[in-house]
Design a protein around this motif. Structure first.
Motif, PDB file in Angstrom:
ATOM      1  N   GLY A   1     -40.854  31.127  22.346  1.00  0.00           N
ATOM      2  CA  GLY A   1     -39.986  31.571  22.117  1.00  0.00           C
ATOM      3  C   GLY A   1     -39.773  30.967  20.140  1.00  0.00           C
ATOM      4  O   GLY A   1     -38.486  30.783  19.545  1.00  0.00           O
ATOM      5  N   ALA A   2     -41.202  30.868  19.582  1.00  0.00           N
ATOM      6  CA  ALA A   2     -41.375  30.444  18.467  1.00  0.00           C
ATOM      7  C   ALA A   2     -40.280  31.745  17.649  1.00  0.00           C
ATOM      8  O   ALA A   2     -40.205  32.566  18.121  1.00  0.00           O
ATOM      9  CB  ALA A   2     -42.464  30.368  17.996  1.00  0.00           C
ATOM     10  N   THR A   3     -39.324  31.314  16.549  1.00  0.00           N
ATOM     11  CA  THR A   3     -38.505  32.301  15.744  1.00  0.00           C
ATOM     12  C   THR A   3     -39.814  32.974  14.822  1.00  0.00           C
ATOM     13  O   THR A   3     -40.294  32.751  14.477  1.00  0.00           O
ATOM     14  CB  THR A   3     -37.736  31.521  14.838  1.00  0.00           C
ATOM     15  N   PRO A   4     -39.561  34.319  14.563  1.00  0.00           N
ATOM     16  CA  PRO A   4     -40.697  34.760  13.382  1.00  0.00           C
ATOM     17  C   PRO A   4     -40.965  34.932  12.390  1.00  0.00           C
ATOM     18  O   PRO A   4     -41.940  34.187  11.473  1.00  0.00           O
ATOM     19  CB  PRO A   4     -39.325  36.145  13.290  1.00  0.00           C
ATOM     20  N   SER A   5     -39.597  33.932  12.193  1.00  0.00           N
ATOM     21  CA  SER A   5     -40.036  33.068  10.164  1.00  0.00           C
ATOM     22  C   SER A   5     -40.637  31.925  10.613  1.00  0.00           C
ATOM     23  O   SER A   5     -41.295  31.713   9.908  1.00  0.00           O
ATOM     24  CB  SER A   5     -38.374  32.252  10.093  1.00  0.00           C
ATOM     25  N   THR A   6     -40.964  31.081  12.157  1.00  0.00           N
ATOM     26  CA  THR A   6     -41.753  30.107  11.675  1.00  0.00           C
ATOM     27  C   THR A   6     -43.311  30.645  11.861  1.00  0.00           C
ATOM     28  O   THR A   6     -44.048  30.033  11.422  1.00  0.00           O
ATOM     29  CB  THR A   6     -41.452  29.706  13.663  1.00  0.00           C
ATOM     30  N   ILE A   7     -43.661  31.826  12.683  1.00  0.00           N
ATOM     31  CA  ILE A   7     -45.210  32.286  12.911  1.00  0.00           C
ATOM     32  C   ILE A   7     -44.634  32.912  11.378  1.00  0.00           C
ATOM     33  O   ILE A   7     -46.332  33.166  10.961  1.00  0.00           O
ATOM     34  CB  ILE A   7     -44.942  33.463  13.841  1.00  0.00           C
TER      35      ILE A   7
END
Length: 298
Positions: free
Chosen positions: A213-219
């Motif tokens: 569930g990590a957000t795209p911005s975090t990745i």
């Protein structure tokens, strides 16, 4: 309070993102070092082309204003009224930058300055006008207009020189744009390749983070952050290296085209060019890294 909770959450996310960034860098440090060097080389090449473009443009303007000026010689019988009327009509032409009247006495004085050994008791030179066009495209139009003035006896035709001048400027402009595009593409390719290699090595971790569930911005953050730092380092080094380069090119220009010197603030040019290239490199690096990461997040 809500603000305190949001602040703590932001600090936690930032700390986590920085840890991920450190891990990403430690996995492939060589690729990011190569990325930084590639950023510097690409920006430096773009800067060199821009520097030469600036000086060639300024030199072309100086040479153009020297050799593209049109001289119209009046008949000996032309009076002041004819000359004044001709000046007013020429100044009304859209392509005329400046009109200068040269009296027979002034013309003789200039001639004697150029040939100091010449002695004469008779002045054969007529009154004349020196007309400076706004650019080379107006030369033919001005000459055609001068031919319609009855009091003008002879016109120094510079239309062929103007055409050659325009062709040279056009060719240099096309070559300059082509070289800039080549090095910009090389810059994009180097950043995209370096980030792509790193993202590829982390593709399994990225998939796991997406499943958790990590957000795209975090990745994206670690890869974008490292690419931005690489671009900043390369851009800053490039800005300092350009200072002596601009000064050297300026000195070379002054010695090569000594007959048409120009005065330019080389430090201001270096600073302005360095900042512009730094911003361009920073933006392109971020966009390239986003593109590279997005390919593995689909």
């Amino acid at each position: 309070s809500l603000f305190w909770i949001m602040e703590k959450r932001w600090e936690k996310n930032m700390a986590s993102s920085l840890r991920e960034t450190k891990q990403v860098f430690s996995r492939n440090p060589a690729s990011y070092i190569i990325c930084t060097i590639s950023c510097f080389i690409s920006l430096f090449c773009i800067g060199i082309i821009a520097v030469f473009g600036i000086f060639v443009y300024q030199g072309a303007q100086a040479v153009g204003s020297r050799f593209l000026n049109i001289t119209a010689f009046f008949e000996k019988t032309a009076n002041h009224e004819d000359i004044n009327q001709a000046i007013l009509s020429i100044e009304s032409i859209e392509g005329v930058q400046n009109v200068q009247y040269v009296s027979p006495e002034e013309a003789l004085s200039l001639l004697q300055e150029e040939y100091p050994d010449m002695e004469t008791s008779y002045n054969p030179l007529p009154s004349s006008l020196r007309i400076e066009p706004k650019n080379s495209s107006y030369v033919r139009e001005i000459i055609v207009f001068l031919q319609s003035i009855s009091s003008v006896e002879y016109i120094e035709d510079t239309s062929e020189a103007a055409e050659n001048y325009s062709n040279i400027i056009r060719i240099m402009l096309i070559l300059g744009i082509a070289l800039l595009l080549i090095f910009l593409l090389a810059f994009v390719f180097s950043v995209t390749s370096s980030i792509g290699i790193s993202v590829f090595s982390f593709r399994k971790e990225i998939n796991i983070m997406q499943l958790l569930g990590a957000t795209p911005s975090t990745i994206r953050f670690p890869f974008i952050f490292i690419a931005a730092i690489s671009a900043l380092i390369g851009g800053i080094v490039n800005a300092f290296v350009l200072i002596p380069v601009v000064e050297y090119v300026y000195q070379f220009y002054q010695s090569f085209l000594f007959f048409s010197p120009i005065t330019m603030d080389t430090h201001f040019i270096s600073l302005q060019l360095g900042v512009v290239l730094l911003c361009i490199g920073f933006v392109i690096s971020i966009l390239s890294s986003i593109f590279s990461v997005n390919r593995y997040m689909r």
